[in-house]
Design a protein around this motif. Structure first.
Motif, PDB file in Angstrom:
ATOM      1  N   ASN A  21      44.642  53.527  37.276  1.00 16.88           N
ATOM      2  CA  ASN A  21      45.413  54.066  38.388  1.00 16.88           C
ATOM      3  C   ASN A  21      46.674  53.226  38.616  1.00 16.88           C
ATOM      4  O   ASN A  21      46.592  52.041  38.924  1.00 16.88           O
ATOM      5  CB  ASN A  21      44.551  54.073  39.650  1.00 16.88           C
ATOM      6  CG  ASN A  21      45.211  54.754  40.816  1.00 16.88           C
ATOM      7  OD1 ASN A  21      46.425  54.898  40.880  1.00 16.88           O
ATOM      8  ND2 ASN A  21      44.397  55.188  41.754  1.00 16.88           N
ATOM      9  N   PRO A  22      47.866  53.841  38.514  1.00 23.75           N
ATOM     10  CA  PRO A  22      49.103  53.083  38.701  1.00 23.75           C
ATOM     11  C   PRO A  22      49.328  52.617  40.141  1.00 23.75           C
ATOM     12  O   PRO A  22      50.156  51.761  40.392  1.00 23.75           O
ATOM     13  CB  PRO A  22      50.193  54.067  38.279  1.00 23.75           C
ATOM     14  CG  PRO A  22      49.588  55.412  38.459  1.00 23.75           C
ATOM     15  CD  PRO A  22      48.123  55.250  38.184  1.00 23.75           C
ATOM     16  N   HIS A  23      48.576  53.168  41.091  1.00 20.01           N
ATOM     17  CA  HIS A  23      48.742  52.803  42.498  1.00 20.01           C
ATOM     18  C   HIS A  23      47.866  51.627  42.911  1.00 20.01           C
ATOM     19  O   HIS A  23      47.906  51.194  44.055  1.00 20.01           O
ATOM     20  CB  HIS A  23      48.444  54.009  43.393  1.00 20.01           C
ATOM     21  CG  HIS A  23      49.329  55.182  43.121  1.00 20.01           C
ATOM     22  ND1 HIS A  23      50.677  55.184  43.385  1.00 20.01           N
ATOM     23  CD2 HIS A  23      49.071  56.378  42.561  1.00 20.01           C
ATOM     24  CE1 HIS A  23      51.192  56.321  43.023  1.00 20.01           C
ATOM     25  NE2 HIS A  23      50.235  57.080  42.512  1.00 20.01           N
ATOM     26  N   VAL A  24      47.066  51.110  41.992  1.00 11.64           N
ATOM     27  CA  VAL A  24      46.174  49.987  42.287  1.00 11.64           C
ATOM     28  C   VAL A  24      46.903  48.687  41.982  1.00 11.64           C
ATOM     29  O   VAL A  24      47.564  48.554  40.950  1.00 11.64           O
ATOM     30  CB  VAL A  24      44.867  50.113  41.461  1.00 11.64           C
ATOM     31  CG1 VAL A  24      44.004  48.881  41.623  1.00 11.64           C
ATOM     32  CG2 VAL A  24      44.111  51.359  41.871  1.00 11.64           C
ATOM     33  N   SER A  25      46.790  47.720  42.881  1.00 14.15           N
ATOM     34  CA  SER A  25      47.480  46.436  42.722  1.00 14.15           C
ATOM     35  C   SER A  25      46.928  45.654  41.533  1.00 14.15           C
ATOM     36  O   SER A  25      45.793  45.873  41.096  1.00 14.15           O
ATOM     37  CB  SER A  25      47.335  45.594  43.992  1.00 14.15           C
ATOM     38  OG  SER A  25      45.999  45.155  44.121  1.00 14.15           O
ATOM     39  N   ASP A  26      47.737  44.723  41.038  1.00 14.42           N
ATOM     40  CA  ASP A  26      47.296  43.877  39.927  1.00 14.42           C
ATOM     41  C   ASP A  26      46.081  43.040  40.320  1.00 14.42           C
ATOM     42  O   ASP A  26      45.188  42.808  39.512  1.00 14.42           O
ATOM     43  CB  ASP A  26      48.436  42.954  39.472  1.00 14.42           C
ATOM     44  CG  ASP A  26      49.553  43.722  38.785  1.00 14.42           C
ATOM     45  OD1 ASP A  26      49.275  44.821  38.267  1.00 14.42           O
ATOM     46  OD2 ASP A  26      50.687  43.206  38.754  1.00 14.42           O
ATOM     47  N   ALA A  28      43.727  43.875  42.473  1.00 18.98           N
ATOM     48  CA  ALA A  28      42.548  44.750  42.466  1.00 18.98           C
ATOM     49  C   ALA A  28      42.120  45.068  41.028  1.00 18.98           C
ATOM     50  O   ALA A  28      40.924  45.154  40.728  1.00 18.98           O
ATOM     51  CB  ALA A  28      42.838  46.034  43.229  1.00 18.98           C
ATOM     52  N   LYS A  29      43.096  45.227  40.137  1.00 27.20           N
ATOM     53  CA  LYS A  29      42.768  45.499  38.735  1.00 27.20           C
ATOM     54  C   LYS A  29      42.053  44.301  38.109  1.00 27.20           C
ATOM     55  O   LYS A  29      41.094  44.461  37.349  1.00 27.20           O
ATOM     56  CB  LYS A  29      44.021  45.854  37.941  1.00 27.20           C
ATOM     57  CG  LYS A  29      44.533  47.249  38.260  1.00 27.20           C
ATOM     58  CD  LYS A  29      45.743  47.603  37.431  1.00 27.20           C
ATOM     59  CE  LYS A  29      46.213  49.003  37.756  1.00 27.20           C
ATOM     60  NZ  LYS A  29      47.324  49.439  36.927  1.00 27.20           N
ATOM     61  N   ALA A  30      42.507  43.105  38.446  1.00 30.86           N
ATOM     62  CA  ALA A  30      41.852  41.902  37.924  1.00 30.86           C
ATOM     63  C   ALA A  30      40.408  41.828  38.431  1.00 30.86           C
ATOM     64  O   ALA A  30      39.495  41.485  37.675  1.00 30.86           O
ATOM     65  CB  ALA A  30      42.628  40.655  38.337  1.00 30.86           C
ATOM     66  N   HIS A  31      40.217  42.171  39.699  1.00 35.12           N
ATOM     67  CA  HIS A  31      38.873  42.184  40.266  1.00 35.12           C
ATOM     68  C   HIS A  31      38.003  43.205  39.534  1.00 35.12           C
ATOM     69  O   HIS A  31      36.846  42.921  39.192  1.00 35.12           O
ATOM     70  CB  HIS A  31      38.929  42.506  41.761  1.00 35.12           C
ATOM     71  CG  HIS A  31      37.583  42.688  42.388  1.00 35.12           C
ATOM     72  ND1 HIS A  31      36.722  41.644  42.639  1.00 35.12           N
ATOM     73  CD2 HIS A  31      36.936  43.807  42.785  1.00 35.12           C
ATOM     74  CE1 HIS A  31      35.617  42.107  43.168  1.00 35.12           C
ATOM     75  NE2 HIS A  31      35.719  43.424  43.270  1.00 35.12           N
ATOM     76  N   SER A  32      38.552  44.392  39.267  1.00 33.97           N
ATOM     77  CA  SER A  32      37.792  45.428  38.567  1.00 33.97           C
ATOM     78  C   SER A  32      37.411  44.977  37.164  1.00 33.97           C
ATOM     79  O   SER A  32      36.302  45.246  36.692  1.00 33.97           O
ATOM     80  CB  SER A  32      38.599  46.733  38.507  1.00 33.97           C
ATOM     81  OG  SER A  32      38.635  47.339  39.770  1.00 33.97           O
ATOM     82  N   GLU A  33      38.324  44.288  36.486  1.00 35.83           N
ATOM     83  CA  GLU A  33      38.005  43.774  35.150  1.00 35.83           C
ATOM     84  C   GLU A  33      36.825  42.794  35.216  1.00 35.83           C
ATOM     85  O   GLU A  33      35.931  42.831  34.367  1.00 35.83           O
ATOM     86  CB  GLU A  33      39.214  43.078  34.533  1.00 35.83           C
ATOM     87  CG  GLU A  33      40.265  44.036  34.040  1.00 35.83           C
ATOM     88  CD  GLU A  33      41.479  43.337  33.433  1.00 35.83           C
ATOM     89  OE1 GLU A  33      41.540  42.093  33.480  1.00 35.83           O
ATOM     90  OE2 GLU A  33      42.334  44.045  32.913  1.00 35.83           O
ATOM     91  N   GLN A  34      36.825  41.931  36.233  1.00 32.07           N
ATOM     92  CA  GLN A  34      35.732  40.967  36.394  1.00 32.07           C
ATOM     93  C   GLN A  34      34.405  41.674  36.634  1.00 32.07           C
ATOM     94  O   GLN A  34      33.377  41.298  36.053  1.00 32.07           O
ATOM     95  CB  GLN A  34      36.023  40.005  37.545  1.00 32.07           C
ATOM     96  CG  GLN A  34      37.151  39.045  37.275  1.00 32.07           C
ATOM     97  CD  GLN A  34      37.503  38.223  38.502  1.00 32.07           C
ATOM     98  OE1 GLN A  34      37.085  38.530  39.614  1.00 32.07           O
ATOM     99  NE2 GLN A  34      38.290  37.179  38.298  1.00 32.07           N
ATOM    100  N   ILE A  35      34.427  42.701  37.469  1.00 35.85           N
ATOM    101  CA  ILE A  35      33.201  43.448  37.773  1.00 35.85           C
ATOM    102  C   ILE A  35      32.684  44.130  36.513  1.00 35.85           C
ATOM    103  O   ILE A  35      31.485  44.072  36.205  1.00 35.85           O
ATOM    104  CB  ILE A  35      33.447  44.493  38.886  1.00 35.85           C
ATOM    105  CG1 ILE A  35      33.845  43.816  40.201  1.00 35.85           C
ATOM    106  CG2 ILE A  35      32.224  45.384  39.066  1.00 35.85           C
ATOM    107  CD1 ILE A  35      32.788  42.949  40.818  1.00 35.85           C
TER     108      ILE A  35
END
Length: 142
Positions: A21-26, A28-35
């Motif tokens: 999603n292009p509207h998600v902050s970097d 939040a994306k880093a957090h998602s990668e960790q999860i």
């Protein structure tokens, strides 16, 4: 697939969606990668999503259609409410937060078009477009 496996797969899919999603902050994306890494034991790019968590492919498409209904400005609120209820029943959640986010997004879009109308340096054609969009969004009188 057990219900725990299905739940984990849904969590991973949700975080993969956040990465795309292009509207998600970097952040939040880093957090998602960790999860994703912690749940799957591999990087997000190496994890293969199972489509619908074992769900019938037709039903996956039906749910996707209902999700599209939620973002269509030409869809009535009654139809959107029906789609929210259907999605909640199929996914087993209430999605109240998602509904609130959609309302916030709608209000921001409306506010943007109203701001266009208020600016003196905006062209007449841009103002006319803003009026048309406000009418489509159910905001009359502009």
């Amino acid at each position: 697939m057990s219900s725990d496996d299905s739940h984990t797969a849904n969590i991973i899919r949700g975080h993969k969606a956040a990465l795309a999603n292009p509207h998600v902050s970097d952040e939040a994306k880093a957090h998602s990668e960790q999860i994703i890494e912690s749940l799957s034991g591999s990087s997000p790019k190496a994890t293969k999503s199972s489509g619908g968590g074992g769900m019938d492919p037709h039903m996956v498409r039906v749910i996707a259609g209902h999700k599209a209904t939620l973002t269509n400005p030409k869809t009535s609120e009654e139809s959107k409410a029906h789609s929210r209820k259907f999605i909640a029943e199929m996914e087993g959640s209430t999605n109240e937060d998602e509904s609130r986010q959609a309302e916030i997004h709608h209000n921001r879009v409306v506010g943007g078009f109203k701001a266009v109308l208020a600016r003196e340096d905006t062209s007449d054609s841009a103002k006319e477009h803003a009026r048309e969009m406000l009418k489509e969004l159910g905001e009359e009188g502009y």
